[in-house]
Design a protein around this motif. Structure first.
Motif, short mmCIF file in Angstrom:
data_model
loop_
_atom_site.label_atom_id
_atom_site.label_comp_id
_atom_site.label_asym_id
_atom_site.label_seq_id
_atom_site.Cartn_x
_atom_site.Cartn_y
_atom_site.Cartn_z
N HIS A 186 0.83 -1.20 0.00
CA HIS A 186 0.00 0.00 0.00
C HIS A 186 0.87 1.26 0.00
N ASP A 212 -3.75 1.16 -3.53
CA ASP A 212 -3.94 -0.28 -3.51
C ASP A 212 -4.54 -0.72 -4.85
N HIS A 231 -11.98 -4.98 1.03
CA HIS A 231 -11.27 -5.70 2.08
C HIS A 231 -10.82 -4.73 3.16
N HIS A 271 -8.31 -3.12 6.22
CA HIS A 271 -6.89 -2.80 6.42
C HIS A 271 -6.57 -2.57 7.89
N ASP A 316 -3.24 -5.83 4.68
CA ASP A 316 -4.58 -6.36 4.48
C ASP A 316 -4.95 -7.24 5.66
#
Ligand code: ZN
Ligand code: MN
Length: 128
Positions: free
Chosen positions: A25, A73, A79, A81, A92
C-alpha cells in the motif's frame, strides 16, 4: 460522439504494474521512485495525475488518512486494512467483509447499504 473512456497509456500501465506487484500500500513518492527506474523523465506530478485517473477508472483505490499521505492499492475488492500506529505499516486483514454489518445499518437507517469500509489501527506484530 467522442469516447470519454480513458486510454491505458504507457505511463499509466507502468504505474498499475508497480502497484499490482506490491502488497505494501505505497505512497505516491514510493511509486514514483519505482516507475522512475524505467521511465526516468517522469515527474511526480504525472504520477499523481495518473493515480487520480486510475482511481476514477476503478483500477485502484486510494486510502486516505487525513493529514498524512494517501496510500494506494491495486486490490479493488472490498477488504479491510490494519495500520500500525508505530511504524505506519498498512496491511490487508485477511478475513471476509462482514455483510451482517450492512444489514444492521440498513435497519438503522432504513436504507440500502452498498458497501462499507473498515480500518483497524493499533500495533503490528513487530511493534506491539
Ligand atoms: Zn509496526
Ligand atoms: Mn489492501
Amino acid at each position: 460522439m467522442k469516447k470519454t473512456t480513458r486510454r491505458m497509456t504507457k505511463q499509466r500501465k507502468k504505474i498499475l504494474e508497480v502497484l499490482k506487484a506490491t502488497k505494501s500500500h505505497p505512497t505516491a513518492d514510493w511509486i514514483y521512485d519505482q516507475v522512475k527506474k524505467e521511465i526516468p523523465n517522469i515527474s511526480l506530478g504525472t504520477i499523481y495525475r495518473n493515480l487520480n485517473v486510475l482511481r476514477e477508472m476503478g483500477e485502484i483505490i486510494e486510502l486516505s488518512y487525513g493529514s498524512s499521505y494517501s496510500r494506494f492499492d491495486a486490490n479493488t475488492e472490498n477488504h479491510y486494512h490494519f495500520t500500525c500506529l508505530e511504524c505506519g505499516l498498512v496491511q490487508d486483514v485477511d478475513f471476509e467483509v462482514d455483510l451482517d454489518m450492512d444489514k444492521k445499518v440498513n435497519m438503522a437507517i432504513e436504507g440500502d447499504v452498498k458497501y462499507h469500509r473498515c480500518e483497524f489501527f493499533g500495533y503490528c506484530k513487530e511493534c506491539k
